[in-house]
Design an enzyme around this catalytic site. Structure first.
Site, PDB file in Angstrom:
ATOM      1  CE  LYS A 153     -38.392  60.989  46.501  1.00 23.79           C
ATOM      2  NZ  LYS A 153     -39.493  61.719  45.873  1.00 23.79           N
TER       3      LYS A 153
ATOM      4  CE  LYS B  78     -31.534  63.870  43.969  1.00 19.61           C
ATOM      5  NZ  LYS B  78     -32.751  63.609  43.471  1.00 19.61           N
TER       6      LYS B  78
ATOM      7  CE  LYS C 284     -38.000  70.306  46.061  1.00 18.55           C
ATOM      8  NZ  LYS C 284     -39.280  69.957  45.464  1.00 18.55           N
TER       9      LYS C 284
HETATM   10  P1  TYM Z   1     -38.643  67.671  42.211  1.00 19.83           P
HETATM   11  O1  TYM Z   1     -39.688  68.518  42.832  1.00 19.83           O
HETATM   12  O2  TYM Z   1     -37.894  66.692  43.064  1.00 19.83           O
HETATM   13  O3  TYM Z   1     -37.565  68.550  41.512  1.00 19.83           O
HETATM   14  C1  TYM Z   1     -37.941  69.571  40.606  1.00 19.83           C
HETATM   15  C2  TYM Z   1     -36.931  69.693  39.483  1.00 19.83           C
HETATM   16  O4  TYM Z   1     -35.622  69.967  40.016  1.00 19.83           O
HETATM   17  C3  TYM Z   1     -34.680  69.044  39.483  1.00 19.83           C
HETATM   18  N1  TYM Z   1     -33.648  68.787  40.500  1.00 19.83           N
HETATM   19  C4  TYM Z   1     -32.341  68.967  40.301  1.00 19.83           C
HETATM   20  N2  TYM Z   1     -31.646  69.383  39.226  1.00 19.83           N
HETATM   21  C5  TYM Z   1     -30.301  69.485  39.352  1.00 19.83           C
HETATM   22  N3  TYM Z   1     -29.629  69.181  40.503  1.00 19.83           N
HETATM   23  C6  TYM Z   1     -30.281  68.748  41.594  1.00 19.83           C
HETATM   24  N4  TYM Z   1     -29.619  68.475  42.704  1.00 19.83           N
HETATM   25  C7  TYM Z   1     -31.701  68.622  41.519  1.00 19.83           C
HETATM   26  N5  TYM Z   1     -32.657  68.251  42.412  1.00 19.83           N
HETATM   27  C8  TYM Z   1     -33.843  68.361  41.768  1.00 19.83           C
HETATM   28  C9  TYM Z   1     -35.501  67.806  39.167  1.00 19.83           C
HETATM   29  O5  TYM Z   1     -34.860  66.993  38.217  1.00 19.83           O
HETATM   30  C10 TYM Z   1     -36.790  68.393  38.655  1.00 19.83           C
HETATM   31  O6  TYM Z   1     -36.671  68.741  37.283  1.00 19.83           O
HETATM   32  N6  TYM Z   1     -40.965  64.043  39.719  1.00 19.83           N
HETATM   33  C11 TYM Z   1     -40.625  65.429  39.683  1.00 19.83           C
HETATM   34  C12 TYM Z   1     -41.806  66.353  39.603  1.00 19.83           C
HETATM   35  C13 TYM Z   1     -42.763  66.059  38.499  1.00 19.83           C
HETATM   36  C14 TYM Z   1     -42.556  66.341  37.133  1.00 19.83           C
HETATM   37  C15 TYM Z   1     -43.756  65.962  36.482  1.00 19.83           C
HETATM   38  C16 TYM Z   1     -41.479  66.861  36.433  1.00 19.83           C
HETATM   39  C17 TYM Z   1     -44.019  65.546  38.628  1.00 19.83           C
HETATM   40  N7  TYM Z   1     -44.614  65.496  37.407  1.00 19.83           N
HETATM   41  C18 TYM Z   1     -43.886  66.101  35.119  1.00 19.83           C
HETATM   42  C19 TYM Z   1     -41.625  66.989  35.061  1.00 19.83           C
HETATM   43  C20 TYM Z   1     -42.808  66.611  34.425  1.00 19.83           C
HETATM   44  C21 TYM Z   1     -39.880  65.789  40.950  1.00 19.83           C
HETATM   45  O7  TYM Z   1     -39.986  65.125  41.934  1.00 19.83           O
HETATM   46  O8  TYM Z   1     -39.230  66.931  40.932  1.00 19.83           O
END
Ligand code: TYM
Length: 336
Positions: A113, A199, A202
């Site tokens: 990022k 992958k 968003k």
């Molecule tokens: P975020 O918002 O980017 O994504 C949310 C969840 O979606 C999963 N994910 C995917 N899984 C499979 N294939 C993909 N292409 C893909 N893109 C996203 C992510 O692994 C995630 O589970 N840091 C985290 C948010 C967060 C969080 C937490 C998660 C903040 N605090 C505490 C768990 C526990 C994030 O940016 O997710």
């Protein structure tokens, strides 16, 4: 013995896509009845990259509504907004002061990022995984169901918890519980529709690269019609040189609910022209009920507000107790 605790979250940045659904939310729904679950909308994380204040609140509602629309059941699960529970920011600060800087500089997501942002990288982006550790550790989570891309952040969370325990508590009375990631073998890494080696994300500027949970049937058909494939006839899961083929078959398998052997046999002799409409049909059928429920919930603002208020109250009690425990261990004078 009570149920084990689960915590996870999604950022309210942009549209949720099939990766978020299949890698995370769908798994939360499947396991929720066996656990005591906390699912937060991580809006503090959403401002670690440039964001739009005008849409943040609405995006936050949308994620909460999508949790419910995807099947999160309030009988088993608590839904809340991260910024509504101030213990998240406060514990993040305390953890900042025990986390070595070079642990954060190693994080792959930060490097990726940061590269995109050039000189505008905020301290918040670097610190993002510490806030995530606070999210998890505040709830004494046993399990954290996430997609594959969060694995390194989970390892960091474990390291931070172990360091706090080492420095401020004896092994017989740890201050923080060390959580385990829960990463499924399938769906944990849904790939882009324009490049099967990257992958689905968003932040990909190409809208065509992802299927969003709120895409119309027309959009889904168009995106799948144009998605990258290969010139080979006959579809298989197991050819390493055909990443798009593996990804699209996996999507078909997960969205149709069929097992791998059935899908492999069904598609073995198919060409893309036959397969793509099939995948579009199962994607549309899987998303249609989620979209209908989502629209209904977004029109029921009072209901959503009640859910989030109750979620905040419940989360604040659990998080507040952990925060007090950590502050005690660090030697703080309690409020007088
Ligand atoms: P975020 O918002 O980017 O994504 C949310 C969840 O979606 C999963 N994910 C995917 N899984 C499979 N294939 C993909 N292409 C893909 N893109 C996203 C992510 O692994 C995630 O589970 N840091 C985290 C948010 C967060 C969080 C937490 C998660 C903040 N605090 C505490 C768990 C526990 C994030 O940016 O997710």
């Amino acid at each position: 013995m009570g149920k084990q605790r689960v915590l996870s979250g999604v950022q309210p940045t942009g549209n949720l896509h099939l990766g978020n659904y299949l890698g995370a939310i769908r798994n939360w729904v499947e396991i929720q009845q066996h656990y005591d679950n906390f699912f937060c909308v991580v809006d503090l994380h959403a401002i670690t990259v440039p964001h739009r204040p005008a849409t943040l609140a609405q995006d936050t509602y949308a994620i909460a509504a999508l949790y419910l629309a995807c099947g999160i059941d309030l009988q088993y699960s608590t839904i809340f907004i991260q910024s509504h529970v101030s213990a998240h920011s406060e514990l993040a600060w305390l953890l900042n002061c025990v986390t070595p800087l070079n642990w954060l500089e190693r994080m792959i997501q930060f490097k990726e990022k940061a590269l995109k942002q050039g000189e505008n990288v905020s301290v918040g982006l670097l610190d993002y995984p510490v806030l995530m550790a606070a999210d998890i550790l505040l709830y004494d989570a046993d399990l954290v169901p996430v997609g594959e891309d969060q694995k390194q952040h989970l390892e960091l969370t474990r390291d931070i918890a172990a360091r706090v325990n080492d420095q401020f508590a004896g092994p017989e009375a740890p201050v923080l519980k060390i959580p385990d990631p829960l990463i499924r073998s399938e769906g944990a890494r849904v790939m882009s529709l324009t490049d099967g080696t990257r992958k689905m994300s968003k932040s990909d500027p190409l809208e065509q690269s992802r299927i969003n949970l709120l895409d119309s049937p027309d959009d889904i058909i168009k995106k799948l019609k144009r998605c990258k494939t290969d010139p080979i006839r006959g579809l298989t899961f197991d050819d390493r040189d055909r990443p798009e083929c593996h990804n699209l078959l996996t999507l078909y398998r997960l969205l149709s609910g069929k097992d791998k052997t059935t899908v492999a046999a069904e598609c073995a002799d198919m060409g893309w022209g036959q397969f793509k409409p099939l995948l579009a049909a199962v994607a549309i059928a899987a998303l249609e009920p989620i979209q209908a429920k989502y629209r209904e919930l977004m029109d029921s603002r009072d209901y959503l507000n009640t859910v989030l208020r109750q979620g905040q109250e419940k989360a604040a009690v659990v998080a507040g107790a952990t925060l007090t425990r950590v502050k005690d261990a660090l030697g703080y004078l309690p409020p007088l």
